[in-house]
Design an enzyme around this catalytic site. Structure first.
Site, PDB file in Angstrom:
ATOM      1  N   ASP A 154      -0.377  -0.706  -4.611  1.00  0.00           N
ATOM      2  CA  ASP A 154      -1.758  -0.206  -4.585  1.00  0.00           C
ATOM      3  C   ASP A 154      -1.791   1.160  -3.912  1.00  0.00           C
ATOM      4  O   ASP A 154      -1.472   1.299  -2.736  1.00  0.00           O
ATOM      5  CB  ASP A 154      -2.644  -1.190  -3.808  1.00  0.00           C
ATOM      6  CG  ASP A 154      -4.109  -0.778  -3.815  1.00  0.00           C
ATOM      7  OD1 ASP A 154      -4.455   0.209  -4.473  1.00  0.00           O
ATOM      8  OD2 ASP A 154      -4.907  -1.461  -3.140  1.00  0.00           O
ATOM      9  N   ASP A 162      -9.613  -0.316  -9.518  1.00  0.00           N
ATOM     10  CA  ASP A 162     -10.401  -0.810  -8.388  1.00  0.00           C
ATOM     11  C   ASP A 162     -11.555   0.143  -8.133  1.00  0.00           C
ATOM     12  O   ASP A 162     -12.691  -0.092  -8.535  1.00  0.00           O
ATOM     13  CB  ASP A 162      -9.519  -0.962  -7.156  1.00  0.00           C
ATOM     14  CG  ASP A 162     -10.298  -1.466  -5.936  1.00  0.00           C
ATOM     15  OD1 ASP A 162     -11.480  -1.840  -6.074  1.00  0.00           O
ATOM     16  OD2 ASP A 162      -9.730  -1.486  -4.829  1.00  0.00           O
ATOM     17  N   LYS A 195       0.850  -1.185   0.000  1.00  0.00           N
ATOM     18  CA  LYS A 195       0.000   0.000   0.000  1.00  0.00           C
ATOM     19  C   LYS A 195       0.888   1.239   0.000  1.00  0.00           C
ATOM     20  O   LYS A 195       1.683   1.457   0.922  1.00  0.00           O
ATOM     21  CB  LYS A 195      -0.914   0.003   1.225  1.00  0.00           C
ATOM     22  CG  LYS A 195      -1.900  -1.150   1.259  1.00  0.00           C
ATOM     23  CD  LYS A 195      -2.997  -0.996   0.222  1.00  0.00           C
ATOM     24  CE  LYS A 195      -4.075  -2.049   0.396  1.00  0.00           C
ATOM     25  NZ  LYS A 195      -5.207  -1.853  -0.541  1.00  0.00           N
ATOM     26  N   GLU A 228      -7.082 -11.412  -2.318  1.00  0.00           N
ATOM     27  CA  GLU A 228      -6.529 -10.899  -1.067  1.00  0.00           C
ATOM     28  C   GLU A 228      -7.428 -11.279   0.110  1.00  0.00           C
ATOM     29  O   GLU A 228      -7.713 -10.453   0.979  1.00  0.00           O
ATOM     30  CB  GLU A 228      -6.316  -9.382  -1.154  1.00  0.00           C
ATOM     31  CG  GLU A 228      -7.550  -8.596  -1.538  1.00  0.00           C
ATOM     32  CD  GLU A 228      -7.242  -7.132  -1.833  1.00  0.00           C
ATOM     33  OE1 GLU A 228      -6.137  -6.839  -2.338  1.00  0.00           O
ATOM     34  OE2 GLU A 228      -8.106  -6.292  -1.557  1.00  0.00           O
TER      35      GLU A 228
END
Length: 356
Positions: A176, A227, A147, A305
């Site tokens: 991400d 996403d 992240k 995930e």
């Protein structure tokens, strides 16, 4: 476990809504709504949608007529995809138990028996995450998603360098941003990130900036995964039209259930965009549903995930978690969702927000 990511932080507790449906014959099905305030809504909102608006449509409806009920729920209530996903998975659980079949068989049959598991590197303590990576790689895990965007860019780059330095190409590294970057200046930062050979870069800019996302997709060698810009099939059509991404994240809470997830992937498949099994903060019930869906959906090839019950949540409501073996989630082969819910755990942890 505390988690830091671009769209919002989590720590301490998460709220989920559990739904139990029972047929006149006594067959029980379980569903779960797991909203996130910065993503799809609130648990209180999902509870109210189920308890007040959707309950009259559900009671007395034939359990096997899942599509008909889903259409009725959409006519009665806009949005609340998490609540609708909970209803759908409970119905599929019922039908699967009644037929003696796993939900994956009801969705067309398995194309895979296990799904590679991706763990997100999102702990505010990066050293703690490195220690987790060492332990997980020793157990066969290879997929890790960092992240980024919540720390200074130089710190993100240093963390990616540390991971590649220690694990080399022995890990499948993803990145991400959860919408954390402004379009202005994003390309330069992402070119720095490309040096670490990520498999994909997920949602670098806010969801509304599809033109910027398309520009990044065209400019970078690394695939871009959409996403937050891709909630449902209509969003996928727009992503494809604008060539705004190379892959899509599929989440039951975003799109409203397993059937809608497969409809979304039908469009992505046609355009050649692979899927990735994403999550919000689901527990074992919803993740079992996601596992069954991915098992029966060929185009979701980038793993999932579904690590929350194993690595983040301190408590869940299943008697035993969906198994993970050699770095992959093993698809349950029992009837329905393939899980057993602990009534004792529910009584211990549940808080009823309203009475029927």
């Amino acid at each position: 476990m505390a988690r830091r990511q671009g769209v919002g932080d989590v720590g301490g507790t998460v709220k989920r809504v559990l739904l139990r449906l029972t047929t006149r014959e006594g067959v029980v099905g379980w569903g779960e709504a797991a909203p996130w305030e910065v993503f799809t809504g609130t648990a209180e909102g999902a509870f109210a949608a189920l308890d007040r608006t959707l309950r009259p449509l559900i009671l007395g409806h034939p359990a096997r007529r899942i599509r008909a009920l889903a259409a009725g729920l959409d006519r009665a209530l806009v949005g609340h995809t998490d609540a609708k996903a909970a209803v759908e998975m409970a119905l599929f659980d019922i039908v699967g138990h009644a037929a003696g079949l796993p939900v994956a068989d009801l969705l067309g049959g398995r194309v895979r028996d296990a799904i590679p598991l991706s763990f997100s590197i999102a702990d505010p303590d990066f050293d703690a995450d490195l220690a987790r990576m060492r332990a997980m790689t020793a157990q066969g895990h290879r997929l890790f998603k960092v992240k980024t965007g919540v720390r200074p860019h130089a710190e993100d780059v240093a963390h990616l360098a540390a991971i590649r330095s220690e694990f080399g190409d022995g890990v499948d590294l993803r990145v991400d941003y959860n919408q954390a970057l402004a379009p202005f200046g994003a390309l330069a930062r992402l070119r720095d990130v490309e040096a670490f050979r990520p498999t994909f870069i997920e949602q670098p800019v806010p969801r509304r900036h599809l033109d910027a996302l398309a520009a990044l997709t065209a400019a970078l060698d690394t695939p871009i995964l959409a996403d937050e810009s891709c909630f449902d099939a209509a969003d996928v059509m727009e992503v494809v039209r604008r060539q705004a991404a190379d892959a899509v994240s599929v989440k039951l809470m975003k799109c409203g259930g397993m059937l809608r997830a497969q409809a979304l992937m039908a469009i992505a498949d046609t355009a050649g965009l692979p899927g990735y099994g994403g999550t919000l903060w689901e527990g074992g019930i919803a993740l079992a549903a996601g596992t069954q869906m991915i098992a029966a959906t060929p185009g979701i090839t980038l793993g999932c995930e579904f690590y929350m019950p194993h690595h983040v949540l301190t408590e869940d409501v299943l008697e035993a978690p969906v198994p993970v073996r050699d770095g992959a989630v093993v698809v349950p082969d029992g009837p329905g969702l393939g899980i057993r819910v602990s009534e004792a755990a529910i009584r211990q942890n549940a808080r009823i927000l309203a009475e029927a």
